[in-house]
Enzyme design. Sequence first.
Site, PDB file in Angstrom:
ATOM      1  N   VAL A  92      35.978  44.202  31.023  1.00 58.59           N
ATOM      2  CA  VAL A  92      37.009  44.432  32.031  1.00 58.59           C
ATOM      3  C   VAL A  92      37.867  45.635  31.620  1.00 58.59           C
ATOM      4  O   VAL A  92      38.479  45.642  30.554  1.00 58.59           O
ATOM      5  CB  VAL A  92      37.890  43.189  32.227  1.00 58.59           C
ATOM      6  CG1 VAL A  92      38.951  43.453  33.298  1.00 58.59           C
ATOM      7  CG2 VAL A  92      37.043  41.982  32.623  1.00 58.59           C
ATOM      8  N   LYS A  93      37.875  46.622  32.495  1.00 57.75           N
ATOM      9  CA  LYS A  93      38.614  47.859  32.234  1.00 57.75           C
ATOM     10  C   LYS A  93      40.012  47.743  32.840  1.00 57.75           C
ATOM     11  O   LYS A  93      40.161  47.539  34.049  1.00 57.75           O
ATOM     12  CB  LYS A  93      37.843  49.034  32.849  1.00 57.75           C
ATOM     13  CG  LYS A  93      38.212  50.396  32.343  1.00 57.75           C
ATOM     14  CD  LYS A  93      37.226  51.405  32.925  1.00 57.75           C
ATOM     15  CE  LYS A  93      37.499  52.811  32.447  1.00 57.75           C
ATOM     16  NZ  LYS A  93      36.564  53.775  33.098  1.00 57.75           N
TER      17      LYS A  93
END
Length: 217
Positions: free
Chosen positions: A86-87
């Site tokens: 998850v960025k």
Amino acid sequence: MKFFIDTANLAQIKEAHELGILDGVTTNPSLMAKEGVKGKEAVMQHYKTICEMVDGDISAEVISTDFDGMIAEGKELVKIHKNIVVKVPMIKDGIKAIKWFTENGIKTNCTLVFSAGQAILAAKAGATYVSPFIGRIDDGGWDGIDLIHQIRQIFSVQGFNTEILAASIRNPNHIIKCAEAGADVCTCPLDSILGLLKHPLTDIGLAKFLEDAKKFA
């Protein structure tokens, strides 16, 4: 140093993968839009396709800027595939979200990092990766490679396990300099990766070998 490709273009991902050196992929909403991928379902499917092409960490970016929104998006993203990272943006609620994701066993990539202080906060929150944007730093009149050196020194002294993922790579020399500075990962456009192959003396030498080989035909 690991090589990631920074794109949402499936043909480019395939070409980089076929080189045998690709370790992962990073992308973002801008890169998705560039490929004409629009709408939540289409974006989710595109991420799934990338995960099926490359067996490595695939950064998928949240678009919310509040804690609850980022958590909700992150939960959905990690359902796509086990390789999803998850960025999360480098903002206050982003740091809170990274801490939550870390405590719940979800990998994160803290993006839009432009200072050592930001990198320290991301590492302290438990980010898997921290992404300094060296090209954009250079554009502002500073030295992006100096920041990689600084973060590497701090992480080594403090014992942080967060990996330095050099982003906003503009040319092959950036990749070389990041490797020298101790980056754990470089995420690069395909052109920059292929640029590492090129040297005029290689071309001259190969042409000479092939010309000499004709004498034995």
